[in-house]
Design a protein around this motif. Structure first.
Motif, short mmCIF file in Angstrom:
data_model
loop_
_atom_site.label_atom_id
_atom_site.label_comp_id
_atom_site.label_asym_id
_atom_site.label_seq_id
_atom_site.Cartn_x
_atom_site.Cartn_y
_atom_site.Cartn_z
N GLY A 28 58.41 44.39 44.37
CA GLY A 28 59.15 43.87 45.52
C GLY A 28 58.63 42.57 46.06
N GLU A 29 57.63 41.97 45.40
CA GLU A 29 57.07 40.70 45.82
C GLU A 29 57.57 39.58 44.90
OE1 GLU A 29 55.15 40.14 48.52
OE2 GLU A 29 55.53 42.23 48.99
N PRO A 30 57.66 38.34 45.42
CA PRO A 30 58.10 37.23 44.59
C PRO A 30 57.16 37.02 43.40
CG PRO A 30 58.15 36.62 46.90
CD PRO A 30 57.44 37.94 46.82
N THR A 31 57.73 36.69 42.26
CA THR A 31 56.91 36.42 41.08
C THR A 31 56.36 35.00 41.07
OG1 THR A 31 58.89 35.80 39.83
CG2 THR A 31 58.17 38.09 39.69
N GLU A 32 56.84 34.16 41.99
CA GLU A 32 56.33 32.79 42.11
C GLU A 32 55.41 32.68 43.32
OE1 GLU A 32 59.49 29.62 40.39
OE2 GLU A 32 60.00 30.48 42.33
N ASP A 33 54.39 31.87 43.20
CA ASP A 33 53.47 31.60 44.30
C ASP A 33 53.58 30.12 44.64
OD1 ASP A 33 51.43 31.23 46.08
OD2 ASP A 33 49.81 31.84 44.73
N ILE A 34 54.32 29.82 45.71
CA ILE A 34 54.57 28.41 46.03
C ILE A 34 53.36 27.72 46.65
CG2 ILE A 34 57.06 28.68 46.24
CD1 ILE A 34 56.64 28.64 49.33
N SER A 35 52.28 28.47 46.90
CA SER A 35 51.05 27.80 47.33
C SER A 35 50.37 27.09 46.17
CB SER A 35 50.08 28.81 47.96
OG SER A 35 49.51 29.66 46.98
N GLN A 36 50.83 27.41 44.95
CA GLN A 36 50.34 26.77 43.72
C GLN A 36 51.51 26.05 43.05
OE1 GLN A 36 47.06 27.04 43.25
NE2 GLN A 36 46.92 28.45 45.00
N ARG A 37 51.21 25.24 42.06
CA ARG A 37 52.29 24.56 41.33
C ARG A 37 53.09 25.60 40.54
NH1 ARG A 37 53.23 19.26 40.45
NH2 ARG A 37 51.16 18.74 41.28
N THR A 38 54.39 25.54 40.67
CA THR A 38 55.27 26.49 39.99
C THR A 38 56.03 25.78 38.87
OG1 THR A 38 57.06 26.06 41.58
CG2 THR A 38 55.58 27.89 42.05
N PRO A 39 56.32 26.51 37.78
CA PRO A 39 57.02 25.87 36.67
C PRO A 39 58.47 25.56 36.97
CG PRO A 39 56.72 28.22 36.25
CD PRO A 39 55.93 27.90 37.48
N GLY A 40 59.07 26.29 37.89
CA GLY A 40 60.47 26.06 38.25
C GLY A 40 60.63 25.73 39.71
N GLY A 41 61.88 25.61 40.12
CA GLY A 41 62.16 25.32 41.52
C GLY A 41 61.88 23.88 41.90
N ASP A 42 62.21 23.55 43.13
CA ASP A 42 62.06 22.17 43.62
C ASP A 42 60.92 22.01 44.62
OD1 ASP A 42 64.47 21.81 42.21
OD2 ASP A 42 65.67 22.24 44.00
N PHE A 43 60.36 23.13 45.09
CA PHE A 43 59.33 23.08 46.14
C PHE A 43 58.12 23.92 45.73
CE2 PHE A 43 57.03 24.88 49.65
CZ PHE A 43 56.91 23.87 50.58
N ASP A 44 56.95 23.36 45.88
CA ASP A 44 55.69 24.09 45.92
C ASP A 44 54.69 23.20 46.66
OD1 ASP A 44 54.46 22.29 44.00
OD2 ASP A 44 55.39 23.45 42.40
N TYR A 45 53.55 23.78 47.02
CA TYR A 45 52.59 23.05 47.83
C TYR A 45 52.09 21.77 47.17
CZ TYR A 45 48.41 21.95 50.52
OH TYR A 45 47.45 21.29 51.25
N PRO A 46 51.64 21.79 45.91
CA PRO A 46 51.14 20.54 45.32
C PRO A 46 52.17 19.43 45.29
CG PRO A 46 50.42 22.41 44.02
CD PRO A 46 51.43 22.93 44.99
N ARG A 47 53.41 19.78 44.96
CA ARG A 47 54.44 18.74 44.91
C ARG A 47 54.82 18.25 46.31
NH1 ARG A 47 59.06 21.15 41.19
NH2 ARG A 47 58.20 23.14 41.93
N ALA A 48 54.81 19.15 47.28
CA ALA A 48 55.10 18.73 48.65
C ALA A 48 54.04 17.76 49.16
CB ALA A 48 55.19 19.95 49.57
N VAL A 49 52.78 18.04 48.86
CA VAL A 49 51.70 17.13 49.24
C VAL A 49 51.88 15.78 48.56
CG1 VAL A 49 49.21 16.71 49.07
CG2 VAL A 49 50.07 18.96 49.76
N GLU A 50 52.21 15.80 47.29
CA GLU A 50 52.41 14.56 46.54
C GLU A 50 53.53 13.72 47.15
OE1 GLU A 50 53.70 13.16 42.00
OE2 GLU A 50 53.11 15.24 42.41
#
Length: 417
Positions: free
Chosen positions: A65-87
């Protein structure tokens, strides 16, 4: 925004083509401005009015029941994650609490999903307190930025989350929601929707919708007119005692007949009340060519699925069809320059104080323009604006100053009651 369910699935199934050529960031002579734009993105506060991360994670839940992606780390898909947001310099993404229109047929389902998605955003912030923090006011967002944290602001996309209860407006205000998009792809209890072009249940806002706008004013939630029919936008602007926003809408001037975008007349009406139009980055919002190309693409996929009674966009047969279609009919995408064109159109109509950014990242899938593929690429847009002679002070207004002004006005109006 997620106007068609196919968009979320297409991102994993296909790579769209661009008819406009190479990445404009690599143009000759752009090196100095590109560096200046990157520095500017890091220095300014960037607030994006619409990022569809919560529902993206909802669609990727694992067996636990938990997301398989962790957006606090770089994710292979999607448009948002923490590293890319910082960049990219993103500081304050409004996390879209997206409620599919079909849920309004089941009493209680829309509100339950809204609370679930808000819980998830709060959980992400709690799990990575050195990276993320919730922001319930402009002042909190500014303080979080000074502390080096990305702020999660909250906006509900689809007022069906309110069900039929005015008391739910205050409930979601207490939960931290700071704007509500009154409807989405179908007419609901509050308002007619722009996508329902053949049907007008209320000829604008419903009587309940008018009460909801007044209650949103009372408790300090911004009124969002994205997705509304023209009459509903006009009425929402008239009824609201404070400025409204269009959290992720572009200019119909460039896409005649596409009612989801906002007309010049209504841009003027929003601005006359002090509001802000926040430009959507999806290619179908940006050029008539891309709009027609993507509409044809969607219809072809839907026709294929209907002809074979396929219900899931993730079916292997659909992936094979998309690959074959793409080989014969490359889909046209817009460019980062087209986003700048929409910004400048609003500026020319009503002034620099009434435009902002509402990317729809994670909501328009692979239809994002060349040069603005994810949250790392805001500097590409800033580079184009600098090239066209816009000052850093003006870019600051576009980046966050204008929507912050409206957010503060909504809060101040509520505090005065």
């Amino acid at each position: 925004m997620r106007p068609l369910p196919s968009l979320a699935c297409l991102a994993a199934l296909t790579t769209l083509s661009c008819a406009h050529g190479s990445n404009p960031a690599g143009a000759p002579g752009s090196t100095d401005l590109a560096a200046r734009a990157r520095a500017l993105a890091q220095r300014l506060i960037i607030a994006d009015g619409h990022v569809d991360v919560p529902y993206r994670l909802q669609e990727t839940l694992g067996p636990d029941g938990e997301p398989t992606e962790d957006i606090s780390q770089r994710t292979p898909g999607g448009d948002f994650d923490y590293p890319r947001a910082v960049e990219g310099g993103l500081d304050v993404p409004f996390m879209s609490i997206y409620i599919p229109a079909d849920l309004q047929q089941t009493p209680g389902a829309s509100k339950t999903l809204a609370d679930t998605l808000i819980d998830r955003v709060e959980q992400i912030a709690r799990k990575s307190p050195e990276k993320f923090a919730m922001a319930y006011s402009v002042e909190e967002a500014q303080r979080n930025t000074k502390e080096g944290k990305i702020s999660f602001a909250l906006g509900i996309e689809n007022g069906s989350a309110l069900e039929d209860s005015l008391a739910n407006v205050a409930h979601f205000q207490r939960r931290g929601v700071r704007y509500i998009t009154l409807t989405h792809s179908k007419d609901n209890l509050l308002s007619d929707a722009s996508f329902n072009t053949g049907k007008r249940t209320w000829n604008g806002l419903s009587p309940f919708g008018r009460e909801v706008v007044a209650e949103m004013n009372r408790v300090g939630i911004m009124v969002d007119v994205a997705h509304l029919s023209d009459d509903a936008i006009r009425q929402a602007v008239e009824v609201s005692q404070v400025p409204v926003i269009a959290s992720h809408s572009s200019c119909r001037h460039f896409t005649p007949g596409f009612e989801r975008n906002i007309s010049d007349e209504l841009i003027r009406a929003v601005a006359a009340k002090g509001g802000v139009v926040m430009i959507n980055f999806g290619s179908s919002f940006l050029t008539a060519e891309a709009n027609a190309s993507l509409e044809k693409f969607h219809k072809a996929i839907q026709a294929f699925m209907e002809s074979r009674s396929i219900k899931s966009f993730g079916a292997p047969e659909v992936a094979a069809f998309i690959k074959s279609y793409q080989a014969e009919h490359p889909v046209t995408l817009a460019r980062v320059e087209d986003v700048a064109d929409h910004i400048e159109h609003v500026v020319k109509l009503v002034g620099i104080e009434h435009v902002g950014l509402g990317s729809d990242f994670d909501g328009v899938g692979p239809t994002l323009p060349t040069g603005l593929k994810d949250v790392s690429q805001y500097p590409n847009l800033f580079r184009v604006l600098l090239e066209r002679g816009h000052s850093e002070a003006d870019i600051e207004k576009i980046a966050s100053g204008n929507v912050f002004r409206v957010w503060k006005q909504a809060a101040a109006h509520a505090a005065s009651k």
